[in-house]
Design a protein around this motif. Structure first.
Motif, PDB file in Angstrom:
ATOM      1  N   THR A  10      13.185  -7.042   5.268  1.00  0.00           N
ATOM      2  CA  THR A  10      11.745  -7.325   5.744  1.00  0.00           C
ATOM      3  C   THR A  10      11.027  -5.884   5.418  1.00  0.00           C
ATOM      4  O   THR A  10       9.691  -5.517   5.988  1.00  0.00           O
ATOM      5  CB  THR A  10      12.485  -7.127   7.080  1.00  0.00           C
ATOM      6  N   LEU A  11      12.101  -4.884   5.111  1.00  0.00           N
ATOM      7  CA  LEU A  11      10.768  -3.531   4.786  1.00  0.00           C
ATOM      8  C   LEU A  11       9.989  -3.265   3.634  1.00  0.00           C
ATOM      9  O   LEU A  11       8.810  -2.262   4.188  1.00  0.00           O
ATOM     10  CB  LEU A  11      11.784  -2.117   5.091  1.00  0.00           C
TER      11      LEU A  11
ATOM     12  N   VAL B 107      11.727   1.580  -7.626  1.00  0.00           N
ATOM     13  CA  VAL B 107      10.617   2.174  -6.565  1.00  0.00           C
ATOM     14  C   VAL B 107      10.757   0.658  -5.648  1.00  0.00           C
ATOM     15  O   VAL B 107      11.537  -0.602  -5.482  1.00  0.00           O
ATOM     16  CB  VAL B 107       9.145   1.552  -7.051  1.00  0.00           C
ATOM     17  N   ILE B 108      10.303   1.187  -3.910  1.00  0.00           N
ATOM     18  CA  ILE B 108      10.461  -0.251  -2.834  1.00  0.00           C
ATOM     19  C   ILE B 108       8.913  -0.151  -2.260  1.00  0.00           C
ATOM     20  O   ILE B 108       7.928   0.977  -2.925  1.00  0.00           O
ATOM     21  CB  ILE B 108      11.206   0.325  -2.237  1.00  0.00           C
ATOM     22  N   VAL B 109       8.088  -1.542  -3.031  1.00  0.00           N
ATOM     23  CA  VAL B 109       6.831  -1.502  -2.029  1.00  0.00           C
ATOM     24  C   VAL B 109       6.681  -2.478  -0.675  1.00  0.00           C
ATOM     25  O   VAL B 109       7.569  -3.130  -0.696  1.00  0.00           O
ATOM     26  CB  VAL B 109       6.393  -2.425  -3.344  1.00  0.00           C
ATOM     27  N   CYS B 110       6.211  -1.016  -0.571  1.00  0.00           N
ATOM     28  CA  CYS B 110       6.167  -1.853   1.523  1.00  0.00           C
ATOM     29  C   CYS B 110       4.509  -1.832   1.634  1.00  0.00           C
ATOM     30  O   CYS B 110       3.689  -1.800   0.607  1.00  0.00           O
ATOM     31  CB  CYS B 110       6.710  -0.612   2.415  1.00  0.00           C
ATOM     32  N   ARG B 111       4.454  -2.441   2.591  1.00  0.00           N
ATOM     33  CA  ARG B 111       3.049  -2.839   3.488  1.00  0.00           C
ATOM     34  C   ARG B 111       2.155  -1.374   4.313  1.00  0.00           C
ATOM     35  O   ARG B 111       1.221  -1.579   4.032  1.00  0.00           O
ATOM     36  CB  ARG B 111       2.864  -3.726   4.105  1.00  0.00           C
ATOM     37  N   THR B 112       3.330  -0.271   4.468  1.00  0.00           N
ATOM     38  CA  THR B 112       2.831   0.085   5.981  1.00  0.00           C
ATOM     39  C   THR B 112       3.652   0.506   6.016  1.00  0.00           C
ATOM     40  O   THR B 112       4.271   1.226   4.973  1.00  0.00           O
ATOM     41  CB  THR B 112       2.928  -0.540   7.484  1.00  0.00           C
ATOM     42  N   LYS B 113       2.894   2.730   6.320  1.00  0.00           N
ATOM     43  CA  LYS B 113       3.437   3.904   6.360  1.00  0.00           C
ATOM     44  C   LYS B 113       4.790   4.357   7.484  1.00  0.00           C
ATOM     45  O   LYS B 113       6.366   4.416   6.158  1.00  0.00           O
ATOM     46  CB  LYS B 113       2.786   4.470   6.792  1.00  0.00           C
ATOM     47  N   GLY B 114       4.841   2.863   7.243  1.00  0.00           N
ATOM     48  CA  GLY B 114       6.849   3.039   8.576  1.00  0.00           C
ATOM     49  C   GLY B 114       7.545   2.295   8.553  1.00  0.00           C
ATOM     50  O   GLY B 114       7.954   2.593   8.278  1.00  0.00           O
TER      51      GLY B 114
ATOM     52  N   LEU C 145      -1.048   4.136  -2.095  1.00  0.00           N
ATOM     53  CA  LEU C 145      -1.765   3.996  -3.085  1.00  0.00           C
ATOM     54  C   LEU C 145      -3.666   3.815  -2.929  1.00  0.00           C
ATOM     55  O   LEU C 145      -3.916   4.368  -3.464  1.00  0.00           O
ATOM     56  CB  LEU C 145      -1.365   2.643  -2.795  1.00  0.00           C
ATOM     57  N   GLY C 146      -3.067   4.474  -1.295  1.00  0.00           N
ATOM     58  CA  GLY C 146      -5.053   4.679  -1.116  1.00  0.00           C
ATOM     59  C   GLY C 146      -6.177   6.223  -1.479  1.00  0.00           C
ATOM     60  O   GLY C 146      -6.684   6.550  -1.723  1.00  0.00           O
ATOM     61  N   ARG C 147      -4.209   6.774  -2.176  1.00  0.00           N
ATOM     62  CA  ARG C 147      -4.537   8.367  -2.140  1.00  0.00           C
ATOM     63  C   ARG C 147      -4.249   8.634  -3.480  1.00  0.00           C
ATOM     64  O   ARG C 147      -5.081   9.160  -4.165  1.00  0.00           O
ATOM     65  CB  ARG C 147      -4.753   9.432  -1.471  1.00  0.00           C
TER      66      ARG C 147
ATOM     67  N   TRP D  82       0.811  -1.655  -0.458  1.00  0.00           N
ATOM     68  CA  TRP D  82       0.195  -0.128   0.020  1.00  0.00           C
ATOM     69  C   TRP D  82       0.959   1.266   0.666  1.00  0.00           C
ATOM     70  O   TRP D  82       0.469   2.331  -0.548  1.00  0.00           O
ATOM     71  CB  TRP D  82      -0.965  -0.509   1.379  1.00  0.00           C
ATOM     72  N   TRP D  83       2.494   1.657   0.427  1.00  0.00           N
ATOM     73  CA  TRP D  83       2.970   2.076   0.513  1.00  0.00           C
ATOM     74  C   TRP D  83       4.411   2.201  -0.698  1.00  0.00           C
ATOM     75  O   TRP D  83       4.620   0.983  -0.730  1.00  0.00           O
ATOM     76  CB  TRP D  83       3.127   2.327   2.020  1.00  0.00           C
ATOM     77  N   VAL D  84       4.692   3.151  -1.382  1.00  0.00           N
ATOM     78  CA  VAL D  84       6.055   2.825  -2.172  1.00  0.00           C
ATOM     79  C   VAL D  84       6.647   4.242  -2.360  1.00  0.00           C
ATOM     80  O   VAL D  84       6.286   4.985  -2.056  1.00  0.00           O
ATOM     81  CB  VAL D  84       5.397   2.143  -3.731  1.00  0.00           C
ATOM     82  N   VAL D  85       7.613   3.695  -1.837  1.00  0.00           N
ATOM     83  CA  VAL D  85       9.088   4.657  -2.411  1.00  0.00           C
ATOM     84  C   VAL D  85       9.181   4.492  -3.344  1.00  0.00           C
ATOM     85  O   VAL D  85      10.656   3.699  -4.220  1.00  0.00           O
ATOM     86  CB  VAL D  85      10.554   4.504  -1.025  1.00  0.00           C
ATOM     87  N   ASP D  86       9.010   6.002  -4.133  1.00  0.00           N
ATOM     88  CA  ASP D  86       9.417   6.227  -5.710  1.00  0.00           C
ATOM     89  C   ASP D  86      10.510   7.299  -5.411  1.00  0.00           C
ATOM     90  O   ASP D  86      11.194   8.025  -5.117  1.00  0.00           O
ATOM     91  CB  ASP D  86       8.851   7.258  -5.934  1.00  0.00           C
TER      92      ASP D  86
END
Length: 371
Positions: free
Chosen positions: A189-190, A201-208, A238-240, A104-108
């Motif tokens: 793990t992040l 890009v890095i695809v992550c599950r949480t904001k943290g 990605l929710g917004r 749900w979170w991506v570091v672009d």
């Protein structure tokens, strides 16, 4: 830079040309010439510098790449997709879309002037981990330090590897392999890393996790003496909103059947502007003297190439929009040929289009679905 073209080499004799190179390499008399500086326009209006080697130097670089690339390929990570055998940008974007099902979170991330800021000393230390042959190491140093010819003046190269050289993509991958290794060993793990040359890009599950991932990337960049672009590097929810990667725009939208938020991808605004600009250039009124058949002949490879890359996404609407744009441009040309709008007949144009052999961006059953 030396004015020698591939055609001229073919006229003089390829075997003789290659034999001369071989002799110079065997006797250690080979010296690369400076690259010729050129520029290509970027989608944002800027210019991307290119370093164009001579034909002779490109041949030697390719020969060197054939020999040394397998040594590094054996150690490269699966997260790297750019300029590698049997790997492609399409594989990368498909993998990103799959990861976004649960991410749900991506570091672009965007590295500022990557190819121009590679540190030569650090790069050579990484190359030396796999190559011990001093002659090969000397060749690579000579290519890095060969200099640039711009406006007739030679400028030294103290850092960076020129975009345009055959060996440059491999050297760029060797340099950023450090990032891939650090991520795999310490930060996996992040989130999941996807890299195509300097674009990643890095695809992550949480904001943290995304925030920690961004901090980790900044630390690795500092070790590599590189800088992340301050405004283009960001954490995206990605929710917004969505993000662009390798020409595609990624976004989560509600599926029509399940109403669940799922990842979709389609051509980015930059990609759409770039292809429209190219179509506009090929269909200018000044080209009417070449004839409509020649204009269609030049349009077709552009259309097919663009379609083959973007058809894997949810690109139906964009591809259909481009087909309408092409036809609108061709209508203008035919009207200009007739010299008046009064005698225009749509049926005549439709009949002409069908028999013109014009390729289409959208092909039902082959191209992607609508988002």
């Amino acid at each position: 830079m030396d004015g020698v073209t591939i055609e001229e080499v073919e006229r003089q004799g390829v075997d003789e040309f290659l034999e001369e190179i071989r002799q110079n390499l065997m006797t250690r008399q080979y010296r690369p010439q400076p690259v010729l500086r050129g520029y290509v326009p970027k989608p944002d209006g800027g210019q991307r510098p290119l370093g164009i080697p001579t034909v002779r130097d490109r041949v030697v670089q390719q020969a060197c790449k054939i020999v040394i690339e397998p040594l590094f390929e054996a150690n490269f990570q699966d997260s790297s997709y750019g300029f590698r055998p049997k790997r492609s940008a399409q594989q990368a974007v498909r993998a990103v879309k799959k990861a976004l099902i649960y991410g749900w979170w991506v570091v672009d991330a965007d590295i500022q002037s990557y190819f121009d800021t590679i540190d030569h000393t650090l790069l050579m230390s990484l190359v030396e981990r796999r190559i011990s042959d001093r002659r090969v190491l000397k060749l690579i140093r000579q290519w890095l330090k060969g200099g640039v010819i711009e406006e007739g003046r030679r400028q030294p190269t103290v850092r960076g590897t020129p975009q345009g050289g055959v060996i440059s993509p491999l050297l760029a991958n060797i340099y950023l392999h450090v990032l891939d290794m650090y991520w795999e060993e310490q930060y996996a793990t992040l989130g999941e890393l996807f890299r195509y040359a300097d674009d990643f890009v890095i695809v992550c599950r949480t904001k943290g996790q995304a925030e920690q991932a961004l901090q980790a990337i900044q630390q690795v960049m500092k070790r590599l003496k590189l800088t992340l672009h301050p405004t283009k590097t960001r954490a995206v929810y990605l929710g917004r909103e969505g993000f662009d990667f390798l020409g595609f725009h990624f976004h989560k939208m509600k599926a029509k059947k399940t109403r669940k938020l799922l990842p979709y991808m389609w051509p980015s605004q930059k990609a759409m502007k770039a292809i429209r600009r190219e179509i506009h250039e090929l269909t200018r009124r000044q080209r009417l003297a070449e004839g409509l058949e020649e204009i269609v002949r030049q349009l077709n490879p552009v259309i097919r190439g663009w379609r083959n890359y973007f058809q894997i996404g949810n690109s139906t609407k964009r591809l259909q929009d481009l087909d309408r744009y092409v036809q609108r441009r061709l209508r203008r040309l035919i009207r200009a040929m007739r010299g008046t709008r009064g005698h225009w007949k749509e049926k005549v144009f439709v009949t002409w289009i069908k028999g013109s052999g014009l390729a289409y961006f959208y092909q039902p059953g082959i191209c992607g679905t609508r988002p």
